[in-house]
Design an enzyme around this catalytic site. Structure first.
Site, short mmCIF file in Angstrom:
data_model
loop_
_atom_site.label_atom_id
_atom_site.label_comp_id
_atom_site.label_asym_id
_atom_site.label_seq_id
_atom_site.Cartn_x
_atom_site.Cartn_y
_atom_site.Cartn_z
N GLN A 76 0.84 -1.20 0.00
CA GLN A 76 0.00 0.00 0.00
C GLN A 76 0.87 1.25 0.00
OE1 GLN A 76 -2.16 0.58 3.70
NE2 GLN A 76 -3.92 1.40 2.61
N GLY A 77 0.77 2.07 -1.03
CA GLY A 77 1.58 3.28 -1.14
C GLY A 77 0.80 4.52 -0.75
N TYR A 78 0.66 4.71 0.56
CA TYR A 78 -0.08 5.86 1.07
C TYR A 78 0.86 6.88 1.74
CZ TYR A 78 -4.89 3.98 0.52
OH TYR A 78 -6.09 3.53 0.03
N SER A 79 1.46 6.52 2.87
CA SER A 79 2.22 7.46 3.69
C SER A 79 3.45 7.99 2.96
CB SER A 79 2.66 6.80 5.00
OG SER A 79 1.55 6.44 5.79
N SER A 88 -2.48 7.54 11.76
CA SER A 88 -2.17 7.91 13.14
C SER A 88 -3.45 8.35 13.86
CB SER A 88 -1.13 9.02 13.19
OG SER A 88 -1.69 10.24 12.74
N GLU A 109 -10.29 -2.27 5.00
CA GLU A 109 -9.22 -2.71 5.90
C GLU A 109 -9.75 -2.98 7.30
OE1 GLU A 109 -4.71 -1.30 7.17
OE2 GLU A 109 -6.18 0.21 6.61
N GLU A 126 -4.02 10.91 15.65
CA GLU A 126 -4.32 12.33 15.48
C GLU A 126 -5.03 12.60 14.16
OE1 GLU A 126 -1.03 11.74 18.31
OE2 GLU A 126 -1.41 11.05 16.27
N SER A 153 4.49 -1.40 4.28
CA SER A 153 4.60 -2.77 4.80
C SER A 153 4.74 -3.77 3.67
CB SER A 153 3.36 -3.11 5.64
OG SER A 153 3.26 -2.27 6.76
#
Length: 385
Positions: free
Chosen positions: A130-133, A364, A248, A366, A165
């Site tokens: 998964q290419g998010y962050s 996260s 997810e 937040e 990951s």
């Protein structure tokens, strides 16, 4: 109603019997291996196990039959995941493809995308990440700067993702990239399917506190993917990405909670062994953890099958806080021994260290609270400078 319960009980026995009959021979030693912080354990053997499951029709069990799944009801999916966890079967290696990308393609993909990718997820022939962050955005998906530019019949991707990951073993990555120059926040994003085995992609493992490296940095230097491998319309990536996060946090979390129960029971046993169970404060906190775990299960059951909303959105917050607290309880149960790691970490030290990441990865706390407040509950937006 009674007949439905009998049918579900029979199905549970079918799952349990298959697992008992197949976690033998070459797969017998895989029980309890893998999972967060331990993905390095017997990876190739766990991959072989999952392909064995696929050959018997036990992957993608909740997918519709027309897409290669087993078409299980929600109750049956719950039963499957709980029995799988209860058997001690190894952690799955194809979670990101089966639980995240697959349902996303079923909901939003084109017929061509489904035909190309779904069968190889079912058979565990291709693995996904998964290419998010990103380093400059963290869990704030709307702040991504990785860009993709259309050149002829391809997208050309440039940028960096982080905390990715299992990228080191993945064949493909679903990437959120900015495809409209000058766009801001959640506007102008697209959801692309990008092959990782190409010259334009560099993957660098990140060593974690536990000494393992299942997270990675992924660099895209004019990496390429076909023009038709955008899920949804170009610019609609935010909506697709949010839907993926909803998948997810679905039924598989009930299996996750079986693992949580095993950890909690182990910590109670450890406290009794070390004598820390005599501490009334620790006993009270262990009781609260028991109650918290029941709350997690009740919350997961009442949100099954719902569209992403307030109840679904808070699920990640609940289990992440609970599990991080469990890691702290493990250290208290170990007592002074928890401060020393001669040679290598024990299972409770590893739990404590890795659970620090629970409130960060997957969104996260937040950022999760901001999303829930602003996009789910419609509260005034936080002032951004």
């Amino acid at each position: 109603m009674h007949e439905e319960r009998r049918d579900l009980a029979r199905f549970r026995r079918e799952v349990a019997d298959w697992l008992a009959g197949n976690l033998t021979g070459e797969f017998a030693d895989l029980r309890g291996l893998g999972g967060p912080g331990r993905e390095h354990e017997a990876f190739e053997d766990r991959l072989a196990w999952e392909r064995h499951m696929a050959a018997s029709g036990w992957t993608c069990v909740g997918w519709p039959r027309e897409h290669g799944g087993r078409g299980l009801t929600l109750d049956e999916q719950v039963a499957f995941h709980e029995e799988y966890a209860a058997s001690g079967a190894p952690a799955r290696v194809n979670h990101l493809g089966e639980q995240l990308l697959g349902p996303t393609l079923i909901a939003f993909g084109t017929p061509g995308q489904r035909a190309r990718f779904l069968p190889k997820i079912v058979s565990v022939e291709e693995l996904w990440c998964q290419g998010y962050s990103e380093p400059g955005a963290g869990s704030d998906l709307a702040a991504v700067s990785t860009s993709a530019v259309r050149e002829g019949d391809q997208w050309v991707v440039t940028g960096q993702k982080i905390w990715t990951s299992l990228a080191q073993v993945a064949d493909w990555c679903f990437v959120v990239a900015r495809t409209e120059p000058g766009s801001k926040r959640h506007h102008g994003l697209s959801y692309l399917l990008v092959p990782l085995r190409q010259d334009g992609v560099t993957i660098r493992p990140i060593e974690q506190l536990t000494g393992t490296s299942e997270f990675n940095e992924v660099f895209f230097d004019r990496a390429r993917t076909a023009a038709d491998l955008v899920v949804g319309e170009p610019g609609d990536g935010w909506r697709i990405a949010m839907a993926t996060l909803g998948f997810e946090r679905g039924v598989s979390t009930l299996g996750q909670q079986i693992g949580f129960r095993r950890e909690l029971d182990g910590i109670v046993a450890e406290a009794k062994r070390t004598g820390t169970f005599d501490d009334p404060v620790l006993r009270a906190d262990l009781d609260r953890a028991q109650t918290g775990l029941r709350v997690l299960r009740a919350h997961a059951l009442r949100t099954l099958g719902r569209e992403p909303g307030p109840e679904v959105a808070v699920g990640k917050l609940l289990w992440a806080q609970w599990h991080r607290g469990l890691g702290e309880l493990a250290m208290r149960a170990r007592g002074a021994r928890s401060l020393v790691a001669p040679g290598q970490l024990d299972e409770w030290q590893r739990l404590y260290l890795f659970s620090r990441a629970d409130t960060i990865y997957g969104g996260s706390d937040e950022i999760e609270r901001n999303i829930i407040a602003e996009r789910v509950l419609g509260l005034p937006k936080e002032e951004r400078r």
